[in-house]
Write a protein that holds these residues in place. Structure first.
Motif, PDB file in Angstrom:
ATOM      1  N   GLU A 255       0.936  -1.133  -0.017  1.00 40.85           N
ATOM      2  CA  GLU A 255      -0.147  -0.104  -0.107  1.00 40.85           C
ATOM      3  C   GLU A 255       0.964   1.215  -0.018  1.00 40.85           C
ATOM      4  O   GLU A 255       0.326   2.537   0.147  1.00 40.85           O
ATOM      5  N   ASP A 256       2.165   1.194  -0.148  1.00 44.14           N
ATOM      6  CA  ASP A 256       2.951   2.482  -0.180  1.00 44.14           C
ATOM      7  C   ASP A 256       3.533   2.620  -1.578  1.00 44.14           C
ATOM      8  O   ASP A 256       3.844   1.784  -2.373  1.00 44.14           O
ATOM      9  N   ILE A 257       3.373   3.903  -1.684  1.00 45.48           N
ATOM     10  CA  ILE A 257       4.252   4.405  -2.961  1.00 45.48           C
ATOM     11  C   ILE A 257       5.558   4.869  -2.448  1.00 45.48           C
ATOM     12  O   ILE A 257       5.989   5.330  -1.467  1.00 45.48           O
ATOM     13  N   VAL A 258       6.560   4.347  -3.317  1.00 44.52           N
ATOM     14  CA  VAL A 258       7.982   4.344  -2.771  1.00 44.52           C
ATOM     15  C   VAL A 258       8.675   5.028  -4.227  1.00 44.52           C
ATOM     16  O   VAL A 258       8.495   4.453  -5.249  1.00 44.52           O
ATOM     17  N   VAL A 259       9.275   5.905  -4.111  1.00 43.70           N
ATOM     18  CA  VAL A 259      10.336   6.673  -5.146  1.00 43.70           C
ATOM     19  C   VAL A 259      11.700   7.091  -4.697  1.00 43.70           C
ATOM     20  O   VAL A 259      11.746   7.649  -3.515  1.00 43.70           O
ATOM     21  N   VAL A 260      12.632   6.341  -5.173  1.00 44.44           N
ATOM     22  CA  VAL A 260      14.158   6.764  -4.806  1.00 44.44           C
ATOM     23  C   VAL A 260      14.718   7.008  -6.283  1.00 44.44           C
ATOM     24  O   VAL A 260      14.728   6.552  -7.104  1.00 44.44           O
ATOM     25  N   LEU A 261      15.424   8.130  -6.273  1.00 45.56           N
ATOM     26  CA  LEU A 261      16.056   9.080  -7.312  1.00 45.56           C
ATOM     27  C   LEU A 261      17.394   9.279  -6.917  1.00 45.56           C
ATOM     28  O   LEU A 261      17.863   9.280  -5.902  1.00 45.56           O
ATOM     29  N   THR A 262      18.227   8.788  -7.746  1.00 48.51           N
ATOM     30  CA  THR A 262      19.733   8.690  -7.251  1.00 48.51           C
ATOM     31  C   THR A 262      20.709   9.270  -8.676  1.00 48.51           C
ATOM     32  O   THR A 262      20.210   9.011  -9.734  1.00 48.51           O
ATOM     33  N   GLU A 263      21.877   9.758  -8.265  1.00 50.64           N
ATOM     34  CA  GLU A 263      22.779  10.031  -9.027  1.00 50.64           C
ATOM     35  C   GLU A 263      24.205   9.658  -8.555  1.00 50.64           C
ATOM     36  O   GLU A 263      24.239   9.903  -7.338  1.00 50.64           O
ATOM     37  N   HIS A 264      25.161   8.838  -9.357  1.00 49.49           N
ATOM     38  CA  HIS A 264      26.343   8.162  -9.055  1.00 49.49           C
ATOM     39  C   HIS A 264      27.562   9.029  -9.998  1.00 49.49           C
ATOM     40  O   HIS A 264      27.107   9.395 -11.267  1.00 49.49           O
ATOM     41  N   PRO A 265      28.404   8.944  -9.424  1.00 47.36           N
ATOM     42  CA  PRO A 265      29.508   9.289 -10.411  1.00 47.36           C
ATOM     43  C   PRO A 265      29.646   8.452 -11.656  1.00 47.36           C
ATOM     44  O   PRO A 265      29.358   7.501 -11.410  1.00 47.36           O
ATOM     45  N   ALA A 266      30.060   9.222 -12.603  1.00 46.39           N
ATOM     46  CA  ALA A 266      30.187   8.227 -13.655  1.00 46.39           C
ATOM     47  C   ALA A 266      31.244   7.358 -13.630  1.00 46.39           C
ATOM     48  O   ALA A 266      31.221   6.082 -14.370  1.00 46.39           O
ATOM     49  N   SER A 267      32.192   7.496 -12.718  1.00 46.00           N
ATOM     50  CA  SER A 267      33.088   6.296 -12.477  1.00 46.00           C
ATOM     51  C   SER A 267      32.670   5.108 -11.835  1.00 46.00           C
ATOM     52  O   SER A 267      33.208   4.093 -11.827  1.00 46.00           O
ATOM     53  N   VAL A 268      31.319   5.078 -11.338  1.00 48.30           N
ATOM     54  CA  VAL A 268      30.691   4.012 -10.718  1.00 48.30           C
ATOM     55  C   VAL A 268      29.911   3.289 -11.691  1.00 48.30           C
ATOM     56  O   VAL A 268      28.952   4.022 -12.242  1.00 48.30           O
ATOM     57  N   ASP A 269      30.198   2.095 -11.941  1.00 44.63           N
ATOM     58  CA  ASP A 269      29.532   1.237 -13.133  1.00 44.63           C
ATOM     59  C   ASP A 269      28.129   1.095 -12.787  1.00 44.63           C
ATOM     60  O   ASP A 269      27.638   1.135 -11.572  1.00 44.63           O
ATOM     61  N   TYR A 270      27.251   0.710 -13.681  1.00 38.45           N
ATOM     62  CA  TYR A 270      25.795   0.418 -13.633  1.00 38.45           C
ATOM     63  C   TYR A 270      25.789  -0.729 -12.395  1.00 38.45           C
ATOM     64  O   TYR A 270      24.772  -0.639 -11.660  1.00 38.45           O
ATOM     65  N   THR A 271      26.354  -1.676 -12.529  1.00 44.18           N
ATOM     66  CA  THR A 271      25.989  -2.828 -11.504  1.00 44.18           C
ATOM     67  C   THR A 271      26.102  -2.491 -10.198  1.00 44.18           C
ATOM     68  O   THR A 271      25.491  -2.877  -9.078  1.00 44.18           O
ATOM     69  N   THR A 272      27.344  -1.385  -9.859  1.00 47.29           N
ATOM     70  CA  THR A 272      27.673  -0.989  -8.527  1.00 47.29           C
ATOM     71  C   THR A 272      26.461  -0.119  -8.056  1.00 47.29           C
ATOM     72  O   THR A 272      25.995  -0.140  -7.075  1.00 47.29           O
ATOM     73  N   ALA A 273      26.014   0.634  -8.886  1.00 45.52           N
ATOM     74  CA  ALA A 273      25.115   1.912  -8.701  1.00 45.52           C
ATOM     75  C   ALA A 273      23.784   1.279  -8.398  1.00 45.52           C
ATOM     76  O   ALA A 273      23.053   1.493  -7.467  1.00 45.52           O
TER      77      ALA A 273
END
Length: 286
Positions: A255-273
């Motif tokens: 019953e919850d709306i969950v929103v998480v927005l993030t930015e990561h340094p370009a040096s951090v790969d997609y898998t880690t992010a």
């Protein structure tokens, strides 16, 4: 015989008196007194009907008394090291945000803006099946086609006005729909609209989000990976790198709306992010 008759008459008189006493006792039993037990009146006979207001149970909690979840903003920031994170959890039952961290901070939308594109297409009787494919597979080609055919930047400005999205802005480059600016607080409002208006076509697509998007990217990071068997519906977003790597997970869990927005340094790969975003959602869901 006369003696016996006298005794007999006395007995009859005593019996009559006893009958009166017994009859009076039964009359009292028909109207028993309440017995207090931990503040609740318990009747020794069937109670009389009570009014509707008396029979209505008191809710166990109300929106005003719903406690916020204990989420440490610094702990979330530590998970998304050297980047940015915003998170909102909105309790739909009590209509209150139980978590709010950086709710008004702006981010590039990536594919999350496809929610507004879908609303515009369906409002104008566009192809439902293609809209659902755009959402469930996060299909960029369909999004670009719809963006051009159904209003471009006007899609964003119109829905921002209609839903009261105070931090949502169209992209500076009209051709780059993924550069739309959004906030976590605004995306919660979008989901409230979808749920309150029972946008079945869109919600069905979000519940049937495929593990991999049309570009092959694994889009089960965040909410799907953290939900641990609980029902969910999601619209994810990812992009790189203008200038940061962006990963968003948005949707509904129970019953919850969950929103998480993030930015990561370009040096951090997609898998880690992606793992970091999942850790954030795991923290939010407890």
């Amino acid at each position: 015989m006369r003696k016996l008759s006298g005794i007999f008459l006395v007995g009859l008189c005593l019996g009559a008196i006893g009958a009166v006493v017994v009859t009076a006792a039964h009359g009292n039993a028909a109207a028993p007194q309440p017995i207090a037990v931990t503040g609740i009146a318990v009747m020794s006979a069937t109670p009389a009907p009570v009014s509707v207001t008396q029979a209505t149970p008191t809710p166990s909690k109300s929106p005003a008394t719903t406690p916020e979840r204990k989420v440490d903003a610094a702990a979330l920031a530590e998970i998304v090291r050297d980047g940015k994170v915003s998170a909102v959890v909105f309790d739909r039952v009590h209509r209150v945000a139980t978590v709010s961290v950086g709710a008004d901070r702006g981010y590039t939308s990536a594919s999350v803006v496809k929610l507004l594109i879908a609303l515009s297409v369906l409002e104008q009787d566009g192809p439902v099946a293609d809209v659902q494919r755009m959402l469930s597979r996060s299909d960029d080609d369909l999004a670009s086609r719809f963006w051009m055919a159904y209003g471009g930047t006007a899609i964003v400005t119109r829905w921002a006005g209609k839903l009261g999205l105070t931090g949502t802005r169209p992209p500076a480059d009209p051709g780059r729909w993924g550069d739309t600016r959004i906030t976590a607080a605004d995306i919660v409002k979008v989901y409230q609209h979808l749920l309150d208006h029972k946008s079945t076509a869109i919600l069905t697509a979000l519940r049937n989000a495929t593990e991999r998007g049309s570009d092959g990217f694994r889009q089960y990071f965040g909410i799907p990976d953290a939900a641990a068997g609980r029902p969910w519906a999601v619209k994810q977003g990812w992009s790189c790198c203008r200038p940061a790597r962006t990963l968003h997970t948005t949707g509904v869990v129970d019953e919850d709306i969950v929103v998480v927005l993030t930015e990561h340094p370009a040096s951090v790969d997609y898998t880690t992010a992606a793992k970091r975003v999942t850790e954030v959602v795991t923290t939010l869901l407890g």
